[in-house]
Design an enzyme around this catalytic site. Sequence first.
Site, PDB file in Angstrom:
ATOM      1  N   HIS A  54      26.100 -25.428  48.161  1.00 10.54           N
ATOM      2  CA  HIS A  54      25.358 -26.380  47.314  1.00 10.54           C
ATOM      3  C   HIS A  54      25.922 -27.778  47.510  1.00 10.54           C
ATOM      4  O   HIS A  54      26.916 -27.963  48.220  1.00 10.54           O
ATOM      5  CB  HIS A  54      25.338 -25.937  45.855  1.00 10.54           C
ATOM      6  CG  HIS A  54      26.667 -25.918  45.158  1.00 10.54           C
ATOM      7  ND1 HIS A  54      27.708 -25.106  45.551  1.00 10.54           N
ATOM      8  CD2 HIS A  54      27.132 -26.611  44.088  1.00 10.54           C
ATOM      9  CE1 HIS A  54      28.740 -25.292  44.744  1.00 10.54           C
ATOM     10  NE2 HIS A  54      28.420 -26.209  43.849  1.00 10.54           N
ATOM     11  N   HIS A  56      27.384 -30.114  45.533  1.00  6.29           N
ATOM     12  CA  HIS A  56      28.459 -30.764  44.765  1.00  6.29           C
ATOM     13  C   HIS A  56      29.574 -31.270  45.677  1.00  6.29           C
ATOM     14  O   HIS A  56      29.882 -30.644  46.691  1.00  6.29           O
ATOM     15  CB  HIS A  56      29.022 -29.800  43.712  1.00  6.29           C
ATOM     16  CG  HIS A  56      28.140 -29.656  42.507  1.00  6.29           C
ATOM     17  ND1 HIS A  56      28.196 -28.578  41.649  1.00  6.29           N
ATOM     18  CD2 HIS A  56      27.173 -30.481  42.019  1.00  6.29           C
ATOM     19  CE1 HIS A  56      27.303 -28.737  40.681  1.00  6.29           C
ATOM     20  NE2 HIS A  56      26.663 -29.872  40.890  1.00  6.29           N
ATOM     21  N   ASP A  58      32.702 -31.256  45.699  1.00  2.66           N
ATOM     22  CA  ASP A  58      33.852 -30.417  46.056  1.00  2.66           C
ATOM     23  C   ASP A  58      33.470 -29.288  47.015  1.00  2.66           C
ATOM     24  O   ASP A  58      34.289 -28.424  47.323  1.00  2.66           O
ATOM     25  CB  ASP A  58      34.525 -29.861  44.789  1.00  2.66           C
ATOM     26  CG  ASP A  58      33.578 -29.056  43.908  1.00  2.66           C
ATOM     27  OD1 ASP A  58      32.408 -29.460  43.756  1.00  2.66           O
ATOM     28  OD2 ASP A  58      34.002 -28.009  43.383  1.00  2.66           O
ATOM     29  N   HIS A  59      32.229 -29.310  47.504  1.00  2.00           N
ATOM     30  CA  HIS A  59      31.797 -28.307  48.493  1.00  2.00           C
ATOM     31  C   HIS A  59      31.322 -28.947  49.794  1.00  2.00           C
ATOM     32  O   HIS A  59      31.158 -28.264  50.799  1.00  2.00           O
ATOM     33  CB  HIS A  59      30.712 -27.406  47.882  1.00  2.00           C
ATOM     34  CG  HIS A  59      31.210 -26.656  46.689  1.00  2.00           C
ATOM     35  ND1 HIS A  59      31.552 -25.322  46.728  1.00  2.00           N
ATOM     36  CD2 HIS A  59      31.505 -27.079  45.433  1.00  2.00           C
ATOM     37  CE1 HIS A  59      32.016 -24.958  45.535  1.00  2.00           C
ATOM     38  NE2 HIS A  59      31.991 -26.003  44.733  1.00  2.00           N
ATOM     39  N   HIS A 112      23.399 -22.706  38.820  1.00  2.00           N
ATOM     40  CA  HIS A 112      24.456 -23.724  38.808  1.00  2.00           C
ATOM     41  C   HIS A 112      23.863 -25.058  39.291  1.00  2.00           C
ATOM     42  O   HIS A 112      24.020 -26.088  38.654  1.00  2.00           O
ATOM     43  CB  HIS A 112      25.594 -23.263  39.715  1.00  2.00           C
ATOM     44  CG  HIS A 112      26.732 -24.232  39.832  1.00  2.00           C
ATOM     45  ND1 HIS A 112      27.585 -24.514  38.796  1.00  2.00           N
ATOM     46  CD2 HIS A 112      27.165 -24.992  40.874  1.00  2.00           C
ATOM     47  CE1 HIS A 112      28.486 -25.403  39.197  1.00  2.00           C
ATOM     48  NE2 HIS A 112      28.254 -25.711  40.446  1.00  2.00           N
ATOM     49  N   ASP A 131      29.605 -21.473  43.778  1.00  2.00           N
ATOM     50  CA  ASP A 131      29.858 -21.575  42.340  1.00  2.00           C
ATOM     51  C   ASP A 131      28.861 -20.739  41.540  1.00  2.00           C
ATOM     52  O   ASP A 131      28.506 -21.086  40.406  1.00  2.00           O
ATOM     53  CB  ASP A 131      29.780 -23.040  41.877  1.00  2.00           C
ATOM     54  CG  ASP A 131      30.966 -23.849  42.366  1.00  2.00           C
ATOM     55  OD1 ASP A 131      31.870 -23.274  42.998  1.00  2.00           O
ATOM     56  OD2 ASP A 131      30.980 -25.070  42.117  1.00  2.00           O
ATOM     57  N   HIS A 169      36.007 -21.186  43.871  1.00  2.00           N
ATOM     58  CA  HIS A 169      37.138 -21.704  43.085  1.00  2.00           C
ATOM     59  C   HIS A 169      38.104 -20.603  42.688  1.00  2.00           C
ATOM     60  O   HIS A 169      37.716 -19.448  42.517  1.00  2.00           O
ATOM     61  CB  HIS A 169      36.638 -22.358  41.789  1.00  2.00           C
ATOM     62  CG  HIS A 169      35.910 -23.636  41.988  1.00  2.00           C
ATOM     63  ND1 HIS A 169      36.528 -24.860  41.947  1.00  2.00           N
ATOM     64  CD2 HIS A 169      34.600 -23.885  42.228  1.00  2.00           C
ATOM     65  CE1 HIS A 169      35.633 -25.820  42.145  1.00  2.00           C
ATOM     66  NE2 HIS A 169      34.445 -25.250  42.336  1.00  2.00           N
TER      67      HIS A 169
HETATM   68 FE    FE Z   1      32.613 -26.327  42.745  1.00  2.00          FE
HETATM   69 ZN    ZN Z   2      29.554 -26.764  42.003  1.00  2.00          ZN
END
Ligand code: FE
Ligand code: ZN
Length: 253
Positions: A54, A56, A58-59, A112, A131, A169
């Site tokens: 996805h 975001h 942090d990905h 999410h 996530d 995570h």
């Molecule tokens: Fe994440």
């Molecule tokens: Zn995420």
Amino acid sequence: MVIEVIPCLNDNYSYLIKDNQSNTVAIIDPSEFSPCDKKINQKYKKLDFILNTHHHFDHIGGNAELKDKYGSKVLGFEKDQKRIPEIDILLKEGQQFKIGNLNFKTIFVPGHTSGHVAFYFEREKVIFTGDTLFSLGCGRVFEGTYQQMFNSLNKIKSLPGDTKIYCGHEYTKDNLKFCMRFNPNNKYLKDKKKFLEGRIKEKKPTIPSTIKDEIQTNIFLRYDDPDVKDALNSKKASELEIFSKLRDLKDNF
Ligand code: FE
Ligand code: ZN
């Protein structure tokens, strides 16, 4: 299939995978450039594909620099074309794709985010869930509805029990506390607790788990467990209502 776990940022995991037969290398959700680049350098010195579950930060944080350095092709869900940086290959729901000889299926799992996908390697019995499904937990519902997240989790739940789950995570410590609080009489959970606490103490990844494991211990897949219903004081609630209540409680836990 060789899988290397790369800890990134505070609690993210990126995954480097390799098909030995064809010497094809891919990374799932590179959070940031440096730790991913370091591992690639140590191991294979090449990167053919970048896969994103996805959009975001942090990905996808490592997409641009990794692509620039290794000339990789970036893959993501077609409907997130505008949100996944440097995307080259647009994956459709259910689409199959090959990393060398490693074939995966794109499973659409909204909730999410509205464009979240999981990558399922059926022959290798491995799924990368981003996530959506965590060890003992699930992602927050940011863009979708509870119904969507519930359906997405059930799609993953229906895969073979021995499928290994690699999630985005390391949230297992907090997730374990939450599961213990609202499913205190689950014997599988009590059994797993000792193992997980050992891993956490040694600062080792608690992943991968398996579908079977998660069905036995992850409260977000146990909306039909009388012990959970009891703890929530919701004996007559529907499965979706139980799931939604758990998600709300976890948001403020
Ligand atoms: Fe994440
Ligand atoms: Zn995420």
